[in-house]
Enzyme design. Structure first.
Site: not given
Ligand code: ADP
Ligand code: MG
Length: 345
Positions: A52, A77-78, A83, A108, A175, A182, A188, A322
């Site tokens: 959440e 995602g990573d 975490e 992700g 990143d 852009r 990018r 990461d």
């Molecule tokens: P992406 O590759 O899309 O960035 P990630 O797995 O890296 O996906 O997640 C990005 C961030 O989102 C992480 O730092 C995580 O802590 C955070 N996160 C996890 N759950 C939620 C949520 N429900 N709402 C917003 N952010 C979240």
């Molecule tokens: Mg990420």
């Protein structure tokens, strides 16, 4: 000597940590449409924990009774796996907890570990749904193995366990802040104006035997000079520094083709200032195929190491662990071979 490979029991119960906000926000739909039917066929039952907020997964795995799960699956995602790894390492029983097989399913926007595992498995280069299908198939087969982690510590006293890479300068800026790049189209990537002045120290010696906790046996405190036998790259202007421990930096960036899950190695890249925009662009285009080192660019240096220290002269540029952003400060790290290990040894 721990076995290199293990296999999940059947039936198998997986805890799935899923970030509904990751990527384009389709992770939950994709999980139900693509992943769940395949896992059902493979006799893998799932309990889905939808995060959440940031840190939610960290707290969940830190406090969880892990004995009820055969594997922890991250669909995101990573960042969410980062975490999970650090939540597990915060447990008093981290050593036991790190034996729990972990699985990444790409949901992700940054799916570097999933792309790397797809590459190690010998599958064709794919992205999006096809990558998700391949990674789900790997989970269905149930074979798991060990993975190195890199312990990173910062001058302000933070410590992280990282499975993908540490970066500073150009790539990390892209990143975290890709909007301003852009003008280069979908890739990018640009030189921008960033030139980071820093001292880089690397160590190529053999690893020492790890103790009962994971102490950084190769490192001395950041306030002290590095040991005399380290290689010191003299103070220079760098465009980027990237320490990567998997093959892929992104789905389309094969940065360290030689990297493997447990090669005990940090693949350190650094790019010196003075490189032209055209050359930089050529390097990044070549990186999509993993041929950037064949260009023999004198500005791009690659050295496999077991430990490194980066001392920025000024706090300029973004650092990432990461793919997650960090404030710029002195950082050092060392590899801990196979810290994510086979649970059935
Ligand atoms: P992406 O590759 O899309 O960035 P990630 O797995 O890296 O996906 O997640 C990005 C961030 O989102 C992480 O730092 C995580 O802590 C955070 N996160 C996890 N759950 C939620 C949520 N429900 N709402 C917003 N952010 C979240
Ligand atoms: Mg990420």
């Amino acid at each position: 000597c721990p076995k290199l490979y293990g296999v999940l029991p059947r039936p198998c119960h997986a805890l799935v940590l899923l970030n509904p906000q990751s990527g384009s926000g389709r992770a939950l739909d994709d999980f139900q449409a693509v992943v769940q039917p395949m896992l059902a066929e493979a006799d893998i039952a799932t309990t889905v924990f939808v995060t959440e907020r940031p840190h939610h997964a960290h707290e969940k795995v830190r406090d969880e009774d892990l004995s009820q799960w055969d594997t922890l699956v991250v669909m995101s995602g990573d960042g969410l796996l980062f975490e999970v790894v650090n939540g597990l390492m915060e447990r008093p029983d981290w050593k036991e907890a790190m034996k729990k097989p972990l699985c990444i399913l790409p949901g992700g926007s940054g799916n570097a570990l999933a792309a790397s595992i797809n590459y190690y498995a010998g599958y064709d280069h794919v992205a999006k749904k096809k990558l998700l299908t391949n990674c789900t198939f790997i989970l269905c087969k149930g074979l798991y193995t060990q993975m190195d982690l890199v312990s990173l510590s910062t001058a302000s006293g933070k410590r992280f366990f990282s499975f993908l890479g540490f970066g500073w300068g150009f790539i990390s800026d892209v990143d975290i802040d890709s909007e301003k790049y852009r003008w280069l189209g979908s890739a990018r990537f640009t030189l921008g104006t960033l030139q980071c002045l820093a001292k880089l120290r690397v160590y190529q010696g053999p690893p020492r035997q790890p103790g009962p906790l994971p102490p950084d046996s190769l490192l001395v405190p950041l306030g002290q000079p590095v040991p005399a036998h380290w290689t010191v790259v003299p103070e220079e202007e760098f465009v980027l520094v990237y320490a990567i421990y998997q093959s892929h930096l992104g789905t389309n960036l094969l940065m360290a083709p030689a990297a493997r899950l447990h090669d005990g190695c940090i693949h350190l890249f650094y790019m010196k200032a003075g490189i032209s925009r055209v050359t930089l662009l050529k390097l990044f285009l070549a990186m999509s195929r993993g041929t950037h080192l064949d260009l023999n660019c004198p500005h791009l240096c690659y050295v496999p190491v077991r430990a490194f220290r980066l001392e920025p002269r000024v706090a300029a540029g973004i650092m990432t662990v990461d793919g997650e952003a960090l404030a710029c400060e002195p950082v050092q790290g060392q590899v801990h071979a196979r810290l994510c290990r086979d649970g059935r040894s």
